[in-house]
Write a protein that holds these residues in place. Structure first.
Motif, PDB file in Angstrom:
ATOM      1  N   LEU A  74      33.602  22.205  42.429  1.00 54.99           N
ATOM      2  CA  LEU A  74      32.853  20.976  41.874  1.00 54.99           C
ATOM      3  C   LEU A  74      33.071  21.395  40.171  1.00 54.99           C
ATOM      4  CD1 LEU A  74      30.451  19.896  44.331  1.00 54.99           C
ATOM      5  CD2 LEU A  74      32.261  18.460  43.516  1.00 54.99           C
ATOM      6  N   GLU A  75      32.993  22.529  40.101  1.00 53.41           N
ATOM      7  CA  GLU A  75      32.930  23.209  38.688  1.00 53.41           C
ATOM      8  C   GLU A  75      34.154  23.371  37.951  1.00 53.41           C
ATOM      9  OE1 GLU A  75      29.964  22.901  36.892  1.00 53.41           O
ATOM     10  OE2 GLU A  75      28.920  22.186  38.849  1.00 53.41           O
ATOM     11  N   GLY A  76      35.327  23.125  38.576  1.00 54.11           N
ATOM     12  CA  GLY A  76      36.599  23.387  38.019  1.00 54.11           C
ATOM     13  C   GLY A  76      37.146  24.744  38.469  1.00 54.11           C
ATOM     14  N   TYR A  77      36.830  25.486  39.417  1.00 55.08           N
ATOM     15  CA  TYR A  77      37.378  26.623  39.747  1.00 55.08           C
ATOM     16  C   TYR A  77      38.265  26.311  40.754  1.00 55.08           C
ATOM     17  CZ  TYR A  77      34.260  29.041  36.566  1.00 55.08           C
ATOM     18  OH  TYR A  77      33.523  29.504  35.392  1.00 55.08           O
ATOM     19  N   GLU A  78      39.353  27.117  40.794  1.00 56.66           N
ATOM     20  CA  GLU A  78      40.479  27.252  41.969  1.00 56.66           C
ATOM     21  C   GLU A  78      39.694  28.041  42.608  1.00 56.66           C
ATOM     22  OE1 GLU A  78      44.987  28.789  43.121  1.00 56.66           O
ATOM     23  OE2 GLU A  78      44.364  28.434  40.903  1.00 56.66           O
ATOM     24  N   VAL A  79      39.804  28.127  44.164  1.00 59.31           N
ATOM     25  CA  VAL A  79      39.161  28.905  45.081  1.00 59.31           C
ATOM     26  C   VAL A  79      40.251  29.177  46.232  1.00 59.31           C
ATOM     27  CG1 VAL A  79      37.404  29.375  46.779  1.00 59.31           C
ATOM     28  CG2 VAL A  79      36.700  28.161  44.613  1.00 59.31           C
ATOM     29  N   GLU A  80      40.198  30.670  46.548  1.00 61.73           N
ATOM     30  CA  GLU A  80      41.078  31.219  47.553  1.00 61.73           C
ATOM     31  C   GLU A  80      40.174  31.678  48.433  1.00 61.73           C
ATOM     32  OE1 GLU A  80      44.844  33.496  48.081  1.00 61.73           O
ATOM     33  OE2 GLU A  80      45.083  32.334  45.964  1.00 61.73           O
ATOM     34  N   GLU A  81      40.163  31.433  49.947  1.00 56.82           N
ATOM     35  CA  GLU A  81      39.250  32.137  50.936  1.00 56.82           C
ATOM     36  C   GLU A  81      39.579  33.202  51.808  1.00 56.82           C
ATOM     37  OE1 GLU A  81      36.964  29.244  53.408  1.00 56.82           O
ATOM     38  OE2 GLU A  81      37.420  27.610  51.662  1.00 56.82           O
ATOM     39  N   VAL A  82      39.057  34.240  52.257  1.00 58.93           N
ATOM     40  CA  VAL A  82      39.646  34.952  53.214  1.00 58.93           C
ATOM     41  C   VAL A  82      38.351  35.483  53.877  1.00 58.93           C
ATOM     42  CG1 VAL A  82      41.663  36.023  52.059  1.00 58.93           C
ATOM     43  CG2 VAL A  82      39.419  37.091  51.534  1.00 58.93           C
ATOM     44  N   SER A  83      38.733  36.030  55.288  1.00 64.47           N
ATOM     45  CA  SER A  83      37.436  36.207  56.079  1.00 64.47           C
ATOM     46  C   SER A  83      37.014  37.606  56.251  1.00 64.47           C
ATOM     47  CB  SER A  83      37.727  35.411  57.367  1.00 64.47           C
ATOM     48  OG  SER A  83      38.754  36.262  58.126  1.00 64.47           O
ATOM     49  N   ASP A  84      37.640  38.706  55.675  1.00 64.35           N
ATOM     50  CA  ASP A  84      37.521  40.020  55.613  1.00 64.35           C
ATOM     51  C   ASP A  84      38.115  40.623  54.696  1.00 64.35           C
ATOM     52  OD1 ASP A  84      39.564  41.694  56.892  1.00 64.35           O
ATOM     53  OD2 ASP A  84      39.565  40.352  58.502  1.00 64.35           O
ATOM     54  N   GLY A  85      37.636  42.058  54.537  1.00 64.59           N
ATOM     55  CA  GLY A  85      37.948  42.771  53.486  1.00 64.59           C
ATOM     56  C   GLY A  85      39.529  43.357  53.300  1.00 64.59           C
ATOM     57  N   ALA A  86      40.186  43.418  54.764  1.00 64.22           N
ATOM     58  CA  ALA A  86      41.534  43.721  54.619  1.00 64.22           C
ATOM     59  C   ALA A  86      42.401  42.621  54.354  1.00 64.22           C
ATOM     60  CB  ALA A  86      41.676  44.258  56.147  1.00 64.22           C
TER      61      ALA A  86
END
Length: 141
Positions: free
Chosen positions: A29-41
């Motif tokens: 909503l603030e203009g950032y692109e986001v990539e998601e992952v579910s753990d450190g590896a």
């Protein structure tokens, strides 16, 4: 005063899908692109893949402390020991708010510690500051 221009990639690493979604929504909503992952590896694999491809690395990483199989403490040690990623600001967003967690966060090279439940405006302010100034940014409490 001109509005702040936002943008850039933020990688969100948390094993709880609703938390990742909440962070993503607020940042997008603030203009950032986001990539998601579910753990450190997964995060380290994604960072390595982006580096090998010559793709842009994230300007900021948000990281949970307690994830399986690779938690945030292991992950930050790997990020800080890899010269390709060592300069990326890392914000730990976690429910672990004990004093020993805060001491460990500082010793591990984290740039900011955000307690869950978090204030979305505070998170955005932190991301803005670290995107603009890198690891030299000094967050206000």
């Amino acid at each position: 005063m001109a509005p702040m221009e936002r943008g850039g990639l933020v990688m969100v690493c948390d094993d709880t899908e609703p938390i990742r979604r909440l962070i993503r929504l607020n940042l997008e909503l603030e203009g950032y692109e986001v990539e998601e992952v579910s753990d450190g590896a997964q995060l380290l694999a994604r960072l390595a893949s982006r580096a090998e491809e010559g793709a842009a690395l994230p300007g900021v990483i948000t990281l949970d402390a307690h994830m399986v199989p690779r938690d945030g403490w292991w992950t930050i040690s790997q990020i800080r020991s890899d010269p390709r990623f060592a300069d990326i600001p890392v914000l730990m967003v976690t429910a672990s708010v004990q004093q020993h967690d805060r001491v460990q966060a500082k010793a591990s090279g984290l740039d900011a510690f955000v307690a869950k439940p978090f204030d979305p405006e505070y998170l955005i302010t932190l991301v803005d500051g670290f995107m603009a100034e890198g690891r030299t940014h000094t967050p206000q409490p």
